[in-house]
Design an enzyme around this catalytic site. Structure first.
Site, PDB file in Angstrom:
ATOM      1  N   ASP A 148      57.834  56.474  81.628  1.00 42.06           N
ATOM      2  CA  ASP A 148      59.231  56.712  81.416  1.00 42.06           C
ATOM      3  C   ASP A 148      59.372  58.197  81.930  1.00 42.06           C
ATOM      4  O   ASP A 148      58.458  58.686  82.156  1.00 42.06           O
ATOM      5  CB  ASP A 148      59.759  56.656  80.136  1.00 42.06           C
ATOM      6  CG  ASP A 148      59.596  55.202  79.279  1.00 42.06           C
ATOM      7  OD1 ASP A 148      60.072  54.364  80.560  1.00 42.06           O
ATOM      8  OD2 ASP A 148      59.683  54.907  78.304  1.00 42.06           O
TER       9      ASP A 148
ATOM     10  N   MET B  78      68.353  60.368  70.238  1.00 43.24           N
ATOM     11  CA  MET B  78      69.197  60.142  71.324  1.00 43.24           C
ATOM     12  C   MET B  78      70.715  60.423  71.023  1.00 43.24           C
ATOM     13  O   MET B  78      71.695  59.715  71.158  1.00 43.24           O
ATOM     14  CB  MET B  78      68.863  58.806  71.888  1.00 43.24           C
ATOM     15  CG  MET B  78      67.634  58.668  72.478  1.00 43.24           C
ATOM     16  SD  MET B  78      67.268  56.929  73.276  1.00 43.24           S
ATOM     17  CE  MET B  78      67.117  56.048  71.651  1.00 43.24           C
TER      18      MET B  78
ATOM     19  N   LYS C 238      64.827  56.700  83.379  1.00 40.55           N
ATOM     20  CA  LYS C 238      66.226  56.484  83.329  1.00 40.55           C
ATOM     21  C   LYS C 238      66.732  57.913  83.303  1.00 40.55           C
ATOM     22  O   LYS C 238      66.415  58.793  82.516  1.00 40.55           O
ATOM     23  CB  LYS C 238      66.839  56.150  82.355  1.00 40.55           C
ATOM     24  CG  LYS C 238      66.695  54.483  82.320  1.00 40.55           C
ATOM     25  CD  LYS C 238      67.190  53.855  80.927  1.00 40.55           C
ATOM     26  CE  LYS C 238      66.870  52.158  80.940  1.00 40.55           C
ATOM     27  NZ  LYS C 238      65.490  51.899  81.308  1.00 40.55           N
TER      28      LYS C 238
END
Length: 265
Positions: A42, A178, A64
């Site tokens: 990641d 997040m 991402k």
């Protein structure tokens, strides 16, 4: 040292990389990195962690990034299946713990359905590591007997379909993953649910790394203060009475290993 498991060709290990500091990797995670042919990782994996891989490992980025095209979850899973069927030894390296807000459960289910041999290596989850690094006990007998973990990442900019009112009424400290972008709407919903506007909040960015930054604030100001302090993801938000303990502990804790920056909003 006890014998460590062998990463067999054609299998995938979902490995937790911990919160950032390579010293917080588990021995099993290090063992996996040393054996892997391909490491699918990641965006938040520190280079110092990747540097612990074996000399012949090939890295594939599957993270991402805001504003850029990202691999879909289906694409990542299909890539893992394809590599395994080629006989590669695969490590799917994920920040924190693979099964805590990391889509590791989705990947594990897909791999199992495809008949791919699978192992999951737990990692230190960022929600707990960030609190400890900031001098905030997750629990104490005098503050709380329970704690709530929730994600602040939703498909839109609102507080999502989480029942924040019930979470507020439960009265347990709340740890948000997040939640930088949605902190304002979540704070409003928690206050509407009964949490005090002056409930203490700590926002810990880049926990356990040299870029660690800690913002001390309160619930009704958390969003604006985070913007003013230029807090950026990844960040953990701690809300609750146990955050007050940081004032007593942080001044006596050695946080130099993490390079923490402390601010009082």
């Amino acid at each position: 040292m006890p014998p460590l498991p062998r990463l067999e060709p054609g299998s995938v290990w979902l490995v937790g990389a911990g919160p950032g500091d390579p010293g917080l990797l588990t021995l099993h995670a290090y063992n996996a990195l040393q054996q892997a042919d391909v490491i699918v990782h990641d965006a938040l994996i520190a280079q110092e962690v990747l540097d612990l891989a074996g000399p012949n490992a090939v890295f594939e980025f599957a993270g991402k990034r805001g504003g850029h095209r990202s691999c879909s979850q289906a694409e990542i899973t299909q890539r893992l299946i394809h590599l395994a069927r080629e006989g590669k030894r695969i490590v799917r390296l994920k920040g924190g713990d693979p099964f805590v807000f990391g889509r590791g459960g989705e990947e594990a289910l897909a791999l199992a359905e495809a008949g791919i041999p699978l192992r999951v290596v737990p990692g230190v989850t960022s929600g707990l590591a960030a609190l400890t690094a900031a001098g905030i006990p997750a629990t104490t007998r005098n503050t709380n007997a329970a704690i709530t973990f929730a994600t602040g990442h939703f498909a839109d900019d609102g507080p999502g379909d989480t029942d924040w009112r019930s979470i507020a009424k439960a009265g347990h400290p709340l740890i948000l993953y997040m939640a930088v972008q949605t902190l304002g709407s979540i704070a409003d919903a928690l206050i509407e649910g009964g949490l005090a506007p002056d409930m203490p909040v700590a926002v810990i960015s880049n926990a356990t790394t040299p870029r660690q930054h800690i913002l001390d604030t309160r619930l009704d100001r958390a969003h604006d203060d985070a913007i003013a302090a230029c807090i950026e993801a990844p960040a953990i938000v701690a809300i609750g009475e146990n955050v007050r303990l940081r004032e007593k502990l942080a001044r006596h804790m050695d946080v130099s290993a993490f390079g923490a920056t402390l601010e009082q909003a």
